[in-house]
Design an enzyme around this catalytic site. Structure first.
Site, PDB file in Angstrom:
ATOM      1  CB  THR A   1     -12.598   0.861   7.808  1.00 14.74           C
ATOM      2  OG1 THR A   1     -11.419   0.057   7.885  1.00 14.74           O
ATOM      3  CG2 THR A   1     -13.804   0.028   8.200  1.00 14.74           C
ATOM      4  N   GLY A   2     -11.404   3.439   6.302  1.00 15.60           N
ATOM      5  CA  GLY A   2     -10.212   4.226   5.961  1.00 15.60           C
ATOM      6  C   GLY A   2      -9.925   4.204   4.472  1.00 15.60           C
ATOM      7  CB  SER A   3     -11.934   3.317   1.777  1.00 16.07           C
ATOM      8  OG  SER A   3     -13.205   3.710   2.260  1.00 16.07           O
ATOM      9  CB  THR A   4     -10.836   9.146   2.076  1.00 17.52           C
ATOM     10  OG1 THR A   4      -9.787   9.200   3.045  1.00 17.52           O
ATOM     11  CG2 THR A   4     -12.186   9.064   2.781  1.00 17.52           C
TER      12      THR A   4
ATOM     13  N   GLY B   1      -5.163   6.156  -0.749  1.00 21.18           N
ATOM     14  CA  GLY B   1      -4.194   5.082  -0.595  1.00 21.18           C
ATOM     15  C   GLY B   1      -4.719   3.703  -0.922  1.00 21.18           C
TER      16      GLY B   1
ATOM     17  N   GLY C   1      -6.707   1.810   0.764  1.00 20.26           N
ATOM     18  CA  GLY C   1      -8.143   1.689   1.005  1.00 20.26           C
ATOM     19  C   GLY C   1      -8.965   2.143  -0.179  1.00 20.26           C
TER      20      GLY C   1
ATOM     21  CB  SER D   1       1.939  -4.290   7.573  1.00 16.06           C
ATOM     22  OG  SER D   1       3.241  -3.895   7.182  1.00 16.06           O
TER      23      SER D   1
ATOM     24  CE1 TYR E   1       1.405   0.346  10.431  1.00 16.46           C
ATOM     25  CE2 TYR E   1       3.425  -0.829   9.907  1.00 16.46           C
ATOM     26  CZ  TYR E   1       2.157  -0.418   9.557  1.00 16.46           C
ATOM     27  OH  TYR E   1       1.647  -0.761   8.321  1.00 16.46           O
TER      28      TYR E   1
END
Length: 264
Positions: A13-16, A18, A20, A141, A154
């Site tokens: 997920t969120g892999s477009t 960075g 990911g 993180s 965060y």
């Protein structure tokens, strides 16, 4: 060690971009069929093109869906009903003083950083249990342990990732499905590079040097004393998703350069 994920399907997920994207590339290089995910079709298409250029033989597909919503999950499941590997990487970050952080921002961070991973795992893990094999990774993180005073909202979400990963691992005891959390530190993703760009231009230094200065100033306990690369984080995740990591579950695996000052 040769990691071979041939025949496995991995959703990241969120892999477009960075971390990911680096994870998606690492899994694809190891033979997995990889599903790229992002909110916008344009960014998904761009990531797919970039990945295919880097790995011409890679088996990759893409799904544009906002997984911070239940509707987004429905779209993902309709396109990709099954996965052997799930990497819950989707996340946002940003500095905001505690007393200026609105209810709406708290909710946004919870929906994106926490609930997205919960709902995707809830959807895909039962089939992993049925087949007796699966890998689930939550990207947390070092901020989940070292809560930053300038972005408490965060840090809270990254602590939640650790709790969910540990609890879900225990829930799946004996099933052949492992669940772990991976904890990056400051990493040279596109977002971090954009943040560091003004410093680099002002001081006339490279982006790498700016990143290293940031780490030394903001994360002085770092043992490597430099910013990490997205590939370094991806390497840990790819191993965690591999058959070789079969005895690793319920763990919080650090790839943060030693920032967290603890031997536990």
């Amino acid at each position: 060690m040769l990691i071979d994920l041939t025949g496995k399907t991995a959703i990241v997920t969120g892999s477009t971009a960075g971390i990911g994207f680096a994870i998606a590339q690492g899994l694809a290089a190891s033979g997995a069929t990889v599903i790229i995910n992002g909110r916008k079709q344009e960014s998904v298409d761009s990531a797919l093109k970039q990945l295919k250029e880097a790995l011409p033989k890679a088996q990759v597909r893409g799904v544009a869906a906002d997984l911070s919503t239940s509707e987004g999950l429905t779209q993902l499941q309709a396109a990709e009903p099954k996965a052997d590997i799930l990497v819950n990487n989707l996340g946002i970050y940003g500095q905001k003083d505690f007393f200026e952080t609105s209810d709406e921002l708290w909710q946004e961070f919870f929906d994106v950083n926490v609930l997205s991973g919960v709902r995707v795992a809830r959807a895909y893990v039962p089939a992993m249990v049925d087949q007796g094999w699966g890998r689930v990774v939550f990207i947390s993180s070092e901020s989940g342990l070292n809560i930053p005073s300038d972005m408490i909202h965060y840090g809270f979400t990254k602590s939640a990732n650790l709790s969910i990963a540990r609890g879900l691992a225990k829930r799946l005891a004996g099933t052949g499905v492992t669940v772990n959390a991976v904890l990056p530190g400051p990493t040279m993703s596109e977002g971090v590079a954009e943040m560091l760009k003004p410093m680099a231009e002002e001081k006339g230094i490279s982006m790498q040097e700016a990143g290293d200065k940031f780490v030394k100033a903001k994360r002085p306990s770092s043992i490597i004393q430099r910013i990490a690369s997205t590939e370094e984080v991806a390497n840990m995740v790819v191993y965690t998703c591999s058959p070789q990591a079969s005895a690793t579950t319920g763990a919080a695996l650090r790839v943060e350069g030693g920032i967290v000052d603890s031997i536990g």
